[in-house]
Scaffold this motif. Structure first.
Motif, short mmCIF file in Angstrom:
data_model
loop_
_atom_site.label_atom_id
_atom_site.label_comp_id
_atom_site.label_asym_id
_atom_site.label_seq_id
_atom_site.Cartn_x
_atom_site.Cartn_y
_atom_site.Cartn_z
N GLY A 27 -9.67 16.28 6.39
CA GLY A 27 -8.81 15.30 5.75
C GLY A 27 -8.42 14.15 6.66
O GLY A 27 -8.61 12.97 6.35
N ILE A 28 -7.86 14.50 7.81
CA ILE A 28 -7.43 13.48 8.76
C ILE A 28 -8.64 12.75 9.33
O ILE A 28 -8.65 11.52 9.44
N ARG A 39 -14.96 0.83 16.09
CA ARG A 39 -14.67 1.20 14.70
C ARG A 39 -13.59 0.28 14.14
O ARG A 39 -12.52 0.16 14.73
N PRO A 40 -13.83 -0.37 12.98
CA PRO A 40 -12.78 -1.22 12.41
C PRO A 40 -11.60 -0.39 11.91
O PRO A 40 -11.79 0.71 11.38
N ARG A 41 -10.40 -0.90 12.15
CA ARG A 41 -9.20 -0.20 11.69
C ARG A 41 -8.44 -1.04 10.68
O ARG A 41 -8.41 -2.27 10.77
N ARG A 42 -7.87 -0.37 9.71
CA ARG A 42 -7.02 -1.04 8.73
C ARG A 42 -5.86 -1.71 9.46
O ARG A 42 -5.24 -1.13 10.34
N LYS A 43 -5.55 -2.93 9.07
CA LYS A 43 -4.44 -3.65 9.67
C LYS A 43 -3.13 -3.16 9.07
O LYS A 43 -2.98 -3.08 7.86
N SER A 44 -2.20 -2.80 9.94
CA SER A 44 -0.89 -2.34 9.47
C SER A 44 0.20 -2.99 10.32
O SER A 44 -0.04 -3.37 11.47
N TYR A 89 1.75 -0.92 5.24
CA TYR A 89 2.64 -0.07 6.02
C TYR A 89 1.83 0.92 6.85
O TYR A 89 0.77 1.39 6.41
N PRO A 90 2.30 1.27 8.04
CA PRO A 90 1.60 2.30 8.81
C PRO A 90 1.63 3.63 8.09
O PRO A 90 2.62 3.98 7.44
N LEU A 91 0.55 4.39 8.24
CA LEU A 91 0.39 5.65 7.51
C LEU A 91 0.40 6.84 8.47
O LEU A 91 -0.29 6.84 9.49
N HIS A 92 1.19 7.83 8.09
CA HIS A 92 1.29 9.11 8.81
C HIS A 92 0.38 10.09 8.06
O HIS A 92 0.65 10.44 6.92
N GLY A 141 -11.07 4.13 9.43
CA GLY A 141 -10.11 3.18 9.98
C GLY A 141 -8.73 3.28 9.37
O GLY A 141 -7.90 2.39 9.56
N ILE A 142 -8.46 4.37 8.65
CA ILE A 142 -7.17 4.54 7.97
C ILE A 142 -6.32 5.55 8.75
O ILE A 142 -6.78 6.66 9.03
N GLY A 143 -5.08 5.18 9.06
CA GLY A 143 -4.17 6.10 9.72
C GLY A 143 -3.66 5.56 11.03
O GLY A 143 -4.42 4.96 11.80
N ASP A 144 -2.36 5.80 11.29
CA ASP A 144 -1.72 5.27 12.49
C ASP A 144 -1.05 6.34 13.33
O ASP A 144 -0.80 6.15 14.51
N THR A 145 -0.73 7.47 12.72
CA THR A 145 -0.16 8.61 13.43
C THR A 145 -0.53 9.86 12.66
O THR A 145 -0.73 9.79 11.43
N ILE A 146 -0.67 10.99 13.33
CA ILE A 146 -1.14 12.21 12.64
C ILE A 146 -0.28 13.41 13.02
O ILE A 146 0.28 13.48 14.10
#
Length: 364
Positions: A219-220, A3-8, A197-200, A227-232
């Protein structure tokens, strides 16, 4: 298929990296009163044992700020100080050695106060989370938009990003949490498109264990699937350990989580044979207690329609029928066991699992 992930950009929170391609971390927040150090540390240890990578504590009073040093020193995971209204508590938290500070732009106050926090964090080498929340948005943005619209949350976040940039601080994590799942998704998509920026991720004030888990998963999960999100952080009105468990379940459902056993069970219908409900519950509870780290799909199926196919498609599986069940390993029947021995047989198969494909066995 990957799965492609947004670069942060990467941000370091203690020994946990957020963003920059790091694994998605799971957070929670204590419900204990922070000034009660013993109770707070006991809860933090339970959260860490459940799989929390980072834990946040509330700092609404002076005695809470005073307790932070002992909590930081006794915690097995990085501690984040949650600051509202009083910027002095943020300064004390930084002095106490927290790994990150969360500030709420809607109530932190004057820009010069925010500047003091930024300079202190920069000197200490720790990041800050700009935590925008639909329930505490700035008054002028509420007047402008009339309601916490996604654009309002995005504008609030970017306003404070610019303040940080102006003072040479960019070690940031951003969140734009909303209690409305649809608005939450839209707000994060705006951020994802226009920042690195990394997204919570989180749905704020999501509700009870049942409704909150559903809202958070939607939502999460929708954002992570893109591919959006770096910590939850899953926010639930229940035991904080449940937040961590649900968080890991969301990640596992999207094949983003840590290695572990994933239980597949068929839906209920009139074709069901045997007491599948009890079998599923017993296996899930045993898997949770034993904390297996083997990355396996285990299918527990209750009839002859989808059962054999689904069980055969998993790493391990059972298909019920007339008081007994076939046990499958990677599509091959290796045992036939009585119904009252299914749980034991499945757990034994998980315990003794090895990567080599088992030889088939003709069922009795």
């Amino acid at each position: 298929m990957e799965r492609p992930r947004r670069k942060s950009r990467p941000v370091q929170v203690g020994n946990v990296q957020i963003g920059g391609g790091a694994p998605i971390s799971v957070q929670s927040m204590t419900t204990s009163k922070t000034h009660d150090v013993e109770a707070s540390l006991a809860e933090i240890r339970r959260l860490a044992e459940a799989g929390a990578d980072i834990v946040r504590v509330a700092v609404p009073r002076p005695e809470d700020a005073d307790a932070l040093r002992d909590i930081v020193q006794g915690s097995p995971v990085p501690i984040v100080a949650d600051i509202h209204f009083n910027y002095q508590y943020a300064l004390k938290a930084i002095e106490a050695g927290v790994a990150k500070v969360r500030i709420n732009p809607g109530n932190i106050g004057k820009e010069e106060w925010e500047r003091e926090v930024l300079l202190a964090a920069k000197e200490a080498g720790i990041p800050i989370r700009i935590g925008v929340n639909s329930g505490s948005l700035e008054r002028d943005l509420l007047d402008k938009y009339g309601y916490p619209q996604p654009e309002a949350l995005f504008e609030s976040a970017m306003r404070h990003v610019e303040i940080c940039r102006k003072h040479g601080f960019e070690d940031l994590v951003i969140s734009v949490k909303h209690s409305d799942v649809f608005f939450m998704i839209q707000a994060y998509r705006l951020l994802a498109e226009r920042t690195d920026y990394p997204l919570h991720l989180g749905v704020t004030e999501s509700g009870s264990f049942s409704t909150g888990s559903i809202k958070s998963a939607i939502g999460i999960g929708a954002l992570l699937a893109d591919g959006i999100g770096d910590t939850i952080r899953v926010s639930l009105a229940t035991d904080s350990v449940k937040e961590v468990e649900v968080g890991h379940q969301i990640l596992k459902a999207l094949r983003l989580g840590r290695p572990g056993v994933n239980i597949i069970a068929c839906p209920t219908c009139g074709r069901l044979t045997g007491d599948l409900f009890s079998i599923v519950n017993e296996v899930e509870e045993a898997v949770k207690k034993r904390r297996f780290t083997k990355d396996l799909n285990v299918a527990l199926m209750g009839c002859a329609v989808n059962g054999p196919g689904e069980a055969a498609g998993a790493d391990l599986g059972v298909s019920l029928g007339r008081g007994r069940a076939h046990l499958f390993k990677r599509g091959k029947i290796v045992r036939t066991v009585p119904e009252d021995q299914i749980v034991e047989a499945v757990l034994e198969a998980i315990e003794t699992w090895e990567e080599e494909e088992p030889a088939p066995e003709t069922p009795a």
